[in-house]
Write an enzyme that holds these catalytic residues in place. Structure first.
Site, mmCIF file in Angstrom:
data_model
loop_
_atom_site.group_PDB
_atom_site.id
_atom_site.type_symbol
_atom_site.label_atom_id
_atom_site.label_comp_id
_atom_site.label_asym_id
_atom_site.label_seq_id
_atom_site.Cartn_x
_atom_site.Cartn_y
_atom_site.Cartn_z
ATOM 1 N N GLY A 159 0.806 -1.095 -0.249
ATOM 2 C CA GLY A 159 0.044 0.110 0.080
ATOM 3 C C GLY A 159 0.918 1.387 0.055
ATOM 4 O O GLY A 159 2.014 1.103 -0.590
ATOM 5 N N ILE A 161 2.436 2.969 2.461
ATOM 6 C CA ILE A 161 3.589 3.128 3.276
ATOM 7 C C ILE A 161 4.431 1.897 2.568
ATOM 8 O O ILE A 161 6.030 2.177 2.594
ATOM 9 C CB ILE A 161 3.381 2.840 4.566
ATOM 10 C CG1 ILE A 161 2.535 3.710 5.361
ATOM 11 C CG2 ILE A 161 4.602 2.458 5.515
ATOM 12 C CD1 ILE A 161 1.858 3.444 6.670
ATOM 13 N N THR A 239 6.612 -2.627 11.563
ATOM 14 C CA THR A 239 5.970 -1.127 12.009
ATOM 15 C C THR A 239 4.477 -1.130 11.549
ATOM 16 O O THR A 239 3.853 -0.266 11.747
ATOM 17 C CB THR A 239 6.546 0.161 11.241
ATOM 18 O OG1 THR A 239 6.419 -0.300 9.603
ATOM 19 C CG2 THR A 239 8.120 0.391 11.622
ATOM 20 N N ARG A 241 1.531 -3.783 12.855
ATOM 21 C CA ARG A 241 0.821 -4.086 14.231
ATOM 22 C C ARG A 241 1.590 -5.314 14.685
ATOM 23 O O ARG A 241 1.783 -6.448 13.938
ATOM 24 C CB ARG A 241 -0.647 -4.532 13.836
ATOM 25 C CG ARG A 241 -1.546 -3.228 13.710
ATOM 26 C CD ARG A 241 -1.664 -2.339 14.818
ATOM 27 N NE ARG A 241 -2.489 -0.975 14.327
ATOM 28 C CZ ARG A 241 -2.086 0.092 13.979
ATOM 29 N NH1 ARG A 241 -0.681 0.071 13.822
ATOM 30 N NH2 ARG A 241 -2.884 1.133 13.653
ATOM 31 N N GLU A 270 1.019 -3.988 23.804
ATOM 32 C CA GLU A 270 1.653 -2.364 23.862
ATOM 33 C C GLU A 270 0.929 -1.807 25.092
ATOM 34 O O GLU A 270 -0.244 -1.769 25.458
ATOM 35 C CB GLU A 270 1.438 -1.679 22.701
ATOM 36 C CG GLU A 270 2.038 -2.261 21.301
ATOM 37 C CD GLU A 270 1.884 -1.341 20.337
ATOM 38 O OE1 GLU A 270 1.375 -0.275 20.369
ATOM 39 O OE2 GLU A 270 2.236 -1.982 19.278
ATOM 40 N N HIS A 289 5.944 2.361 19.350
ATOM 41 C CA HIS A 289 5.166 2.633 18.374
ATOM 42 C C HIS A 289 5.175 3.973 18.211
ATOM 43 O O HIS A 289 4.195 4.881 18.279
ATOM 44 C CB HIS A 289 3.874 2.337 18.950
ATOM 45 C CG HIS A 289 2.713 2.065 17.872
ATOM 46 N ND1 HIS A 289 1.577 1.042 17.919
ATOM 47 C CD2 HIS A 289 2.705 2.616 16.614
ATOM 48 C CE1 HIS A 289 0.843 1.452 16.889
ATOM 49 N NE2 HIS A 289 1.448 2.058 16.182
ATOM 50 N N ALA A 291 6.243 5.154 14.846
ATOM 51 C CA ALA A 291 6.985 5.354 13.303
ATOM 52 C C ALA A 291 6.327 6.617 12.809
ATOM 53 O O ALA A 291 6.895 7.355 11.944
ATOM 54 C CB ALA A 291 6.402 4.120 12.584
HETATM 55 C C1 GLV Z 1 -0.205 4.032 13.667
HETATM 56 O O1 GLV Z 1 -0.208 2.861 14.059
HETATM 57 C C2 GLV Z 1 -1.266 4.345 12.857
HETATM 58 O O2 GLV Z 1 -2.152 3.334 12.343
HETATM 59 O O3 GLV Z 1 -1.703 5.569 12.434
#
Ligand code: GLV
Length: 328
Positions: A159, A161, A239, A241, A270, A289, A291
């Site tokens: 996708g 990212i 990065t 889940r 988490e 978490h 990123a």
């Molecule tokens: C972070 O993990 C998001 O989904 O923006």
């Protein structure tokens, strides 16, 4: 004439930037001021009287919450992912759900690439080594790592990212494979990517990076069998889940030395408990978490969440809506 009744909104945490100030000029606003999320009973109580909620990944929006919130019309998540929200239950009640795609793409890929480089070249270990006073001389065998250029990066999901990660890897001279439901021929041609099946991805990748949302299909996507099928010494970057990976199986694969390392911005649960075996493994790099956590991006996410919420409260389709069918 009585002033028009302003919608009531609860925001589950303070947000960076000007977005909440803007929201406060248009709605009756309550903001949970603590650093930790509102406890469940507080969230249920606050949700009871509101028209809109701005939520974070830490806030579970499920049927019991919706049942306690009869006037709720909009839920706006400050995240691209929305696995904390039962979207089906929201749709069934006509509640619009918004998220924040796009604005965090490059920032998240930057961090995923930082984790990849940090893991491959042992940056965190090196820092700890120097700080601990262990650095006695230049050594030809000190903290040897893996090379990125010429290595194969396997992407799970292509996708926004995933594609941003592919661009970075291409720029670093990596060979890039991807596994995805959808072929991306234009990207394949532009970056020389190759779409492969799961078995090939696992067998050929020196580094594997996860870029899929958490859904019932991706839960434990990387399980015991998949970890065993990975190339010996391969490294994992997550990065996405934590629950996309079977974490117990990951700990085993790392402890046995089958995997060379893992860099995890996301875990299950988490925060990670201090007795988690992951914390004892030297070949694991951990982050809380973060990123998408740049000043600019978190401000943009907050702003987008406010735009989504205000649109829904005015009966318009939010610019970034997870259940747009409500507005057809
Ligand atoms: C972070 O993990 C998001 O989904 O923006």
């Amino acid at each position: 004439m009585a002033p028009p009744v302003r919608p009531r909104v609860f925001v589950t945490r303070k947000l960076p930037g000007e977005a909440l100030g803007r929201l406060g000029r248009q709605v009756e606003l309550r903001v949970w001021e603590d650093e930790l999320p509102p406890p469940r009973e507080v969230l249920l109580e606050e949700a009871r009287g509101v028209d809109g909620l701005i939520t974070l990944l830490t806030d579970r929006v499920d049927e019991p919450l919706l049942a306690a919130a009869p006037s709720l019309r909009a839920v706006s998540n400050v995240a691209v992912g929305y696995d904390n929200i039962d979207v089906g239950a929201c749709s069934a009640r006509g509640i619009a759900v918004g998220n924040t795609p796009g604005v965090l793409t490059e920032t998240t890929a930057d961090f995923a690439f930082a984790l990849l480089m940090g893991l491959a070249r042992r940056v965190v270990e090196a820092d700890a080594y120097v700080r601990a006073g262990r650095w006695r001389t230049w050594s030809p065998t000190l903290l040897l790592g893996a090379e990125l250029h010429g290595a194969t990066l396997g992407l799970v999901g292509l996708g926004k990212i995933g594609a941003a990660m592919a661009r970075r890897a291409h720029g670093f001279g990596m060979r890039v494979l991807y596994f995805s439901r959808h072929a991306r021929p234009a990207l394949e041609a532009e970056l020389g990517l190759r779409r492969v099946d799961k078995a090939t991805l696992l067998a050929e990748s020196d580094f594997l990076s996860l870029h899929v949302p958490l859904t019932p299909e991706t839960r434990h996507w990387l399980g015991r069998a998949e970890l065993a099928a990975m190339k010996p010494g391969a490294m994992l970057v997550n990065t996405a889940r934590g629950t996309v990976v079977d974490q117990d199986a990951l700990v085993e694969a790392l402890s046995r030395g089958h995997l060379g390392g893992a860099a995890l911005d996301v875990t299950e649960p988490e925060p990670l408990p201090m007795d988690s075996p992951l914390l004892k493994l030297p070949n694991v790099l951990l982050a809380p978490h973060i990123a998408s956590a740049s000043h600019v991006t978190r401000g943009r996410m907050a702003s987008m969440a406010v735009d989504n919420l205000l649109a829904a409260l005015e009966g318009r389709r939010p610019p970034h809506c997870v259940n747009p069918e409500l507005f057809k």
